[in-house]
Design an enzyme around this catalytic site. Structure first.
Site, mmCIF file in Angstrom:
data_model
loop_
_atom_site.group_PDB
_atom_site.id
_atom_site.type_symbol
_atom_site.label_atom_id
_atom_site.label_comp_id
_atom_site.label_asym_id
_atom_site.label_seq_id
_atom_site.Cartn_x
_atom_site.Cartn_y
_atom_site.Cartn_z
ATOM 1 N N HIS A 53 -50.065 -60.340 49.606
ATOM 2 C CA HIS A 53 -49.564 -59.236 48.796
ATOM 3 C C HIS A 53 -50.165 -59.320 47.393
ATOM 4 O O HIS A 53 -50.778 -60.327 47.033
ATOM 5 C CB HIS A 53 -48.021 -59.281 48.721
HETATM 6 C C1 T46 Z 1 -45.728 -64.691 45.373
HETATM 7 C C2 T46 Z 1 -45.999 -65.939 46.128
HETATM 8 C C3 T46 Z 1 -46.802 -66.943 45.362
HETATM 9 C C4 T46 Z 1 -36.255 -63.314 46.949
HETATM 10 O O1 T46 Z 1 -35.212 -62.770 47.396
HETATM 11 N N1 T46 Z 1 -36.328 -63.703 45.642
HETATM 12 C C5 T46 Z 1 -37.438 -64.299 45.113
HETATM 13 O O2 T46 Z 1 -37.452 -64.653 43.914
HETATM 14 C C6 T46 Z 1 -38.578 -64.467 45.954
HETATM 15 C C7 T46 Z 1 -39.860 -65.094 45.411
HETATM 16 C C8 T46 Z 1 -38.509 -64.066 47.267
HETATM 17 N N2 T46 Z 1 -37.360 -63.499 47.755
HETATM 18 C C9 T46 Z 1 -37.291 -63.109 49.160
HETATM 19 C C10 T46 Z 1 -38.232 -61.989 49.584
HETATM 20 C C11 T46 Z 1 -38.477 -62.291 51.036
HETATM 21 O O3 T46 Z 1 -37.441 -61.718 51.829
HETATM 22 O O4 T46 Z 1 -37.674 -64.237 49.955
HETATM 23 C C12 T46 Z 1 -38.362 -63.819 51.115
HETATM 24 C C13 T46 Z 1 -39.713 -64.505 51.244
HETATM 25 O O5 T46 Z 1 -40.595 -63.965 50.243
HETATM 26 P P1 T46 Z 1 -42.148 -63.726 50.540
HETATM 27 O O6 T46 Z 1 -42.370 -63.431 51.950
HETATM 28 O O7 T46 Z 1 -42.644 -62.735 49.520
HETATM 29 O O8 T46 Z 1 -42.744 -65.184 50.223
HETATM 30 P P2 T46 Z 1 -44.256 -65.603 49.954
HETATM 31 O O9 T46 Z 1 -44.289 -67.076 50.016
HETATM 32 O O10 T46 Z 1 -45.197 -64.844 50.829
HETATM 33 O O11 T46 Z 1 -44.553 -65.117 48.444
HETATM 34 C C14 T46 Z 1 -43.922 -65.730 47.353
HETATM 35 C C15 T46 Z 1 -43.417 -64.681 46.361
HETATM 36 O O12 T46 Z 1 -42.531 -63.775 47.016
HETATM 37 C C16 T46 Z 1 -44.544 -63.887 45.757
HETATM 38 O O13 T46 Z 1 -44.078 -63.147 44.643
HETATM 39 O O14 T46 Z 1 -46.551 -64.255 44.574
HETATM 40 O O15 T46 Z 1 -44.845 -66.590 46.666
#
Ligand code: T46
Length: 141
Positions: A53
């Site tokens: 993303h």
């Molecule tokens: C990024 C990379 C480096 C929350 O509810 N609150 C939060 O502060 C975060 C970071 C995530 N979430 C929820 C959103 C999703 O339902 O946690 C779940 C997993 O998030 P995501 O699939 O976006 O995780 P990554 O590891 O792909 O990405 C994360 C961060 O979301 C993103 O901003 O830049 O780490």
């Protein structure tokens, strides 16, 4: 871009003694923004790739506090890969950078300092949409 770059590596000198090492990053001093949120990702197996993303406005500093993680940054024109394998290194990732994080070792821990509270509407999770916005000049490069 606040510092003229979309992503930059920040290296701090760790304070090391017989008691171990300590590293710190100060908002607006060691990194080009103030952070409102801290999160970390752990319990991830080697080979797993997360991310896929870009953010519209969020600024972040990514630190691998344990293990090794490869970060891919794509500005819509070129991709660059950075291995984070030192707790004293932090990768600044600004807005408009499509990024992935690949775990190079089991149980590596990714710590992130983020400029804003969590807001799903700041995410672009579709690559075609990301490229469309890059071409449109959504982010001033
Ligand atoms: C990024 C990379 C480096 C929350 O509810 N609150 C939060 O502060 C975060 C970071 C995530 N979430 C929820 C959103 C999703 O339902 O946690 C779940 C997993 O998030 P995501 O699939 O976006 O995780 P990554 O590891 O792909 O990405 C994360 C961060 O979301 C993103 O901003 O830049 O780490």
């Amino acid at each position: 871009m606040k510092n003229g770059k979309d992503y930059t590596l920040h290296k701090r000198t760790a304070e090391s003694t017989d008691l171990g090492s300590l590293v710190f990053f100060e908002a607006n001093r060691d990194i080009p923004f103030a952070f409102k949120r801290v999160y970390y990702t752990y319990g991830v197996k080697e080979g797993i790739i997360r991310g896929y993303h870009a953010h519209k406005a969020l600024e972040q500093l990514l630190i691998c506090v344990y293990g090794a993680i490869e970060i891919m940054c794509d500005n819509g024109e070129k991709k660059e890969y950075t291995v984070l394998d030192d707790p004293a290194k932090g990768l600044y990732v600004g807005p408009g950078i499509w990024h992935t994080m690949k775990w190079l070792k089991d149980d590596s821990v990714l710590l992130v300092l983020a400029s804003e509270y969590y807001d799903e509407s700041d995410y672009i999770r579709d690559y075609d949409e990301f490229i469309r916005l890059v071409k449109e000049g959504y982010w001033k490069r």
